[in-house]
Structures are given as structure tokens and as C-alpha cells.
Design a protein around this motif. Structure first.
Motif, PDB file in Angstrom:
ATOM      1  N   GLN A  15      11.877 -51.994  24.299  1.00 17.30           N
ATOM      2  CA  GLN A  15      12.002 -53.201  23.484  1.00 17.30           C
ATOM      3  C   GLN A  15      11.900 -52.875  21.997  1.00 17.30           C
ATOM      4  O   GLN A  15      12.670 -53.389  21.179  1.00 17.30           O
ATOM      5  N   VAL A  16      10.949 -52.032  21.648  1.00 15.83           N
ATOM      6  CA  VAL A  16      10.760 -51.685  20.237  1.00 15.83           C
ATOM      7  C   VAL A  16      11.959 -50.905  19.715  1.00 15.83           C
ATOM      8  O   VAL A  16      12.440 -51.148  18.597  1.00 15.83           O
ATOM      9  N   LEU A  17      12.480 -49.967  20.507  1.00 14.69           N
ATOM     10  CA  LEU A  17      13.636 -49.198  20.054  1.00 14.69           C
ATOM     11  C   LEU A  17      14.870 -50.078  19.905  1.00 14.69           C
ATOM     12  O   LEU A  17      15.697 -49.843  19.014  1.00 14.69           O
ATOM     13  N   ASP A  18      15.009 -51.095  20.728  1.00 19.19           N
ATOM     14  CA  ASP A  18      16.104 -52.053  20.545  1.00 19.19           C
ATOM     15  C   ASP A  18      15.945 -52.787  19.213  1.00 19.19           C
ATOM     16  O   ASP A  18      16.929 -53.048  18.510  1.00 19.19           O
ATOM     17  N   LEU A  19      14.711 -53.121  18.878  1.00 23.90           N
ATOM     18  CA  LEU A  19      14.428 -53.789  17.609  1.00 23.90           C
ATOM     19  C   LEU A  19      14.725 -52.868  16.433  1.00 23.90           C
ATOM     20  O   LEU A  19      15.353 -53.276  15.441  1.00 23.90           O
ATOM     21  N   VAL A  20      14.279 -51.624  16.523  1.00 23.75           N
ATOM     22  CA  VAL A  20      14.556 -50.632  15.481  1.00 23.75           C
ATOM     23  C   VAL A  20      16.067 -50.494  15.281  1.00 23.75           C
ATOM     24  O   VAL A  20      16.567 -50.500  14.143  1.00 23.75           O
ATOM     25  N   ASP A  21      16.782 -50.385  16.368  1.00 22.89           N
ATOM     26  CA  ASP A  21      18.233 -50.233  16.304  1.00 22.89           C
ATOM     27  C   ASP A  21      18.890 -51.429  15.618  1.00 22.89           C
ATOM     28  O   ASP A  21      19.731 -51.267  14.730  1.00 22.89           O
ATOM     29  N   ALA A  22      18.493 -52.631  15.995  1.00 27.01           N
ATOM     30  CA  ALA A  22      19.100 -53.844  15.431  1.00 27.01           C
ATOM     31  C   ALA A  22      18.861 -53.945  13.925  1.00 27.01           C
ATOM     32  O   ALA A  22      19.755 -54.337  13.165  1.00 27.01           O
ATOM     33  N   LEU A  23      17.670 -53.581  13.479  1.00 26.51           N
ATOM     34  CA  LEU A  23      17.357 -53.733  12.063  1.00 26.51           C
ATOM     35  C   LEU A  23      17.940 -52.611  11.215  1.00 26.51           C
ATOM     36  O   LEU A  23      18.308 -52.839  10.055  1.00 26.51           O
ATOM     37  N   TYR A  24      18.083 -51.408  11.770  1.00 35.52           N
ATOM     38  CA  TYR A  24      18.713 -50.346  10.997  1.00 35.52           C
ATOM     39  C   TYR A  24      20.228 -50.484  10.957  1.00 35.52           C
ATOM     40  O   TYR A  24      20.877 -49.891  10.090  1.00 35.52           O
ATOM     41  N   VAL A  25      20.806 -51.259  11.853  1.00 33.82           N
ATOM     42  CA  VAL A  25      22.221 -51.616  11.713  1.00 33.82           C
ATOM     43  C   VAL A  25      22.410 -52.479  10.471  1.00 33.82           C
ATOM     44  O   VAL A  25      23.402 -52.347   9.745  1.00 33.82           O
ATOM     45  N   LEU A  26      21.441 -53.344  10.192  1.00 35.36           N
ATOM     46  CA  LEU A  26      21.533 -54.219   9.024  1.00 35.36           C
ATOM     47  C   LEU A  26      21.326 -53.470   7.712  1.00 35.36           C
ATOM     48  O   LEU A  26      21.907 -53.834   6.685  1.00 35.36           O
ATOM     49  N   GLY A  27      20.467 -52.434   7.718  1.00 37.76           N
ATOM     50  CA  GLY A  27      20.215 -51.710   6.466  1.00 37.76           C
ATOM     51  C   GLY A  27      18.831 -51.116   6.421  1.00 37.76           C
ATOM     52  O   GLY A  27      18.213 -50.844   7.459  1.00 37.76           O
ATOM     53  N   PRO A  28      18.291 -50.904   5.213  1.00 35.21           N
ATOM     54  CA  PRO A  28      17.001 -50.221   5.062  1.00 35.21           C
ATOM     55  C   PRO A  28      15.861 -51.074   5.596  1.00 35.21           C
ATOM     56  O   PRO A  28      15.847 -52.305   5.447  1.00 35.21           O
ATOM     57  N   PHE A  29      14.877 -50.393   6.200  1.00 37.31           N
ATOM     58  CA  PHE A  29      13.765 -51.142   6.781  1.00 37.31           C
ATOM     59  C   PHE A  29      12.605 -50.187   7.019  1.00 37.31           C
ATOM     60  O   PHE A  29      12.762 -48.961   6.998  1.00 37.31           O
ATOM     61  N   GLY A  30      11.404 -50.770   7.233  1.00 32.24           N
ATOM     62  CA  GLY A  30      10.221 -49.994   7.516  1.00 32.24           C
ATOM     63  C   GLY A  30       9.506 -50.483   8.759  1.00 32.24           C
ATOM     64  O   GLY A  30       9.484 -51.689   9.044  1.00 32.24           O
ATOM     65  N   PHE A  31       8.931 -49.564   9.512  1.00 32.42           N
ATOM     66  CA  PHE A  31       8.157 -49.887  10.705  1.00 32.42           C
ATOM     67  C   PHE A  31       6.835 -49.139  10.670  1.00 32.42           C
ATOM     68  O   PHE A  31       6.787 -47.962  10.319  1.00 32.42           O
ATOM     69  N   ARG A  32       5.756 -49.832  11.046  1.00 29.80           N
ATOM     70  CA  ARG A  32       4.466 -49.182  11.252  1.00 29.80           C
ATOM     71  C   ARG A  32       4.122 -49.258  12.729  1.00 29.80           C
ATOM     72  O   ARG A  32       4.154 -50.334  13.329  1.00 29.80           O
ATOM     73  N   GLY A  33       3.803 -48.102  13.308  1.00 27.98           N
ATOM     74  CA  GLY A  33       3.455 -48.068  14.713  1.00 27.98           C
ATOM     75  C   GLY A  33       2.459 -46.975  14.992  1.00 27.98           C
ATOM     76  O   GLY A  33       2.076 -46.201  14.093  1.00 27.98           O
TER      77      GLY A  33
END
Length: 288
Positions: free
Chosen positions: A94-112
Motif C-alpha cells: 500500500q505504501v509503495l503504491d502511494l509513493v509511486d502515485a506521488l512521484y508520478v506527480l513530482g517532487p515529494f518527501g516521505f518519512r518512514g
């Protein structure tokens, strides 16, 4: 351990120039800093060892031991997190799907949750979890090619990344937003030892390529903790920093994957975008 950077470099090349990219990789691998195009703005990237991170912190005007963020290429992102440390209600897929969707849009940051290979100076303990913060430019940015070459040259799985600016702790200003223009960035760091610059080939085009994002430090979303469930029963993810992607656009993006959003106290106010005085070249309008 990285060697000490060579004397002042100061060279500049387009991010699209293979020779310039190769020269910047050499500087970074020797312990220097690459100031480079990063989606619609600029970032400072260096080796992730403690000595180099401390030196870049001091160059910016930060305490040497300030915790840093990391960046890497898309395929290596999963390796920097400890997927066994996810909170209830989230899975790796689920998290990797989220990462993928947001990096398609552009720059982003994740804390995990941080993987064991991430050194302590690039981690922060929050809610009892040892975490790391990944900042990446998104899938479309040409800086991914530079990052891949830098990783190959250093033998690392990730690099240290920080915003392209002096710290407000040094300047005394209320805020020091990240630079989105190379000329101003170079003027600010002119004369620093061991720094090289990779410019966007067309800065206006780079900003137009990310219509959802303002040219400022990225929005950051946490997945080492959640904030209960919303009225629709969706797990609420915590926004730690409200930056380039506004929450008004982030919310529907995560809702499409079945999540709600919650703002941390630090994310209630959005970051400021750097503005440039009229006597500096703008090169055609810029985002408001």
C-alpha cells in the motif's frame, strides 16, 4: 570515508550535459557538494557519511550534527525503509503504491521507519520509531540520471540531500526558502570549497513541468505513524510538512488510494516560496 573536497570548484553545466554530469559526480564522490536541478527547484546533494553531512551543515550555517534527509533513485527507495515497522493499517504494498502515485506527480518527501543501513545521523526518532526522511524529485526529473551515476561512483544506496539555501540560523531571517534559480543560488554559495553546479537547461520549462507544485521544499508525508481513521473509515496519514504540493491537491491523490489526511502542528502553515528582487533576471514569469 570520503576524502576532503578539493579547493573551490565553482564549475557549472547544464543538467542535460553528460560531461558536466560526469564532472559533478567526480566532485561529489571526492567529498564535495553538487548543487543541482531538482524537479522545479534546486537541491544540495553529497555523500551520506557523517563527516560530509557535518561539513555541508556548517556550510549552510546549521549545527554540524543537524539530522539530514536522504535521496536516491526510484528503484532504491524501498531499501531505505524498514517495512516491518509499519503501523497497523498499512502494508508495504500500500505504501509503495502511494509513493509511486506521488512521484508520478513530482517532487515529494516521505518519512518512514529507517532500515538498519541508514546511519544515525540521517535518522530521527519519532513516536518511538527510528525514522528516516527521503526527498526525491519525482520520476520525470533528469536529475535521476545524475543521482544514479553518483550512487554508482560512491557505492552507496542513497545520498544526503538538503535544501539549496543558507540557513536562517546564519542569516537571521525569519525564513530562508530554497532557491529555484541557479544564478541566485550560485551567487549565494560563490567561493565555497568543493561545490559544483548542474543547472536546469530551461528553468521556466522545469517549473512548467510541475503544474501542481510550487518551487519550494517538498511536502512530506509520514507513514511510520497514522492518526486514526476519518469519518469514512479511512486511515489518516500525517502531513509533516506542507510544501510544494498543496494539501488541497494531496488530499484527493491519497483519497484515490483509500487514505485520509491529518496535518501535524508543523504543517498547518505552508512553507514560503523564495522571491527574487526585480533587479535580478527572472527569465519570463514565475509562479506566484
Amino acid at each position: 570515508m570520503a576524502s576532503s573536497p578539493r579547493s573551490t570548484i565553482g564549475r557549472s553545466a547544464p543538467l542535460s550535459d553528460p560531461e558536466g554530469v560526469g564532472a559533478a559526480v567526480e566532485v561529489l564522490a571526492a567529498g564535495g557538494v553538487a548543487a543541482h536541478g531538482f524537479a522545479n527547484m534546486y537541491a544540495l546533494t553529497a555523500r551520506p557519511d557523517g563527516t560530509t553531512v557535518g561539513r555541508v551543515n556548517l556550510m549552510k550555517g546549521r549545527p554540524a550534527d543537524q539530522v539530514g534527509s536522504i535521496t536516491t533513485t526510484p528503484s532504491r527507495i524501498p531499501s531505505v525503509f524498514d517495512w516491518s515497522g509499519l503501523p497497523s493499517g498499512l502494508t508495504c504494498r500500500q505504501v509503495l503504491d502511494l509513493v509511486d502515485a506521488l512521484y508520478v506527480l513530482g517532487p515529494f518527501g516521505f518519512r518512514g521507519p529507517a532500515a538498519a543501513q541508514v546511519p544515525d545521523h540521517l535518522t530521527h526518532t519519532d513516536a518511538g520509531v527510528r525514522t528516516t526522511q527521503v526527498i526525491a524529485p519525482g520520476y520525470a526529473c533528469p536529475s535521476n540520471a545524475f543521482l544514479a551515476k553518483a550512487l554508482a561512483a560512491t557505492g552507496e544506496d542513497f545520498l544526503y540531500v538538503t535544501s539549496a539555501n543558507r540557513s536562517r540560523k546564519l542569516t537571521g531571517a525569519p525564513e530562508e526558502p530554497a532557491h529555484w534559480r541557479a544564478d541566485a543560488l550560485k551567487a549565494e554559495f560563490d567561493g565555497e570549497a568543493g561545490i559544483t553546479f548542474l543547472e536546469h537547461a530551461d528553468e521556466d520549462a522545469a517549473r512548467r513541468g510541475y503544474p501542481c507544485h510550487a518551487p519550494m521544499s517538498t511536502t512530506v508525508l509520514a507513514f511510520h505513524k497514522t492518526d486514526g481513521r476519518d469519518d469514512d473509515g479511512r486511515v489518516r496519514l500525517v502531513v509533516e510538512r506542507h510544501g510544494s504540493l498543496p494539501v488541497e491537491l494531496l488530499a484527493p491523490a491519497v483519497a484515490a488510494l483509500g487514505y485520509g489526511l491529518s496535518l501535524s502542528p508543523g504543517a498547518v502553515r505552508r512553507l514560503s516560496q523564495r522571491s527574487y528582487s526585480d533587479d535580478l533576471r527572472i527569465g519570463g514569469g514565475h509562479p506566484g
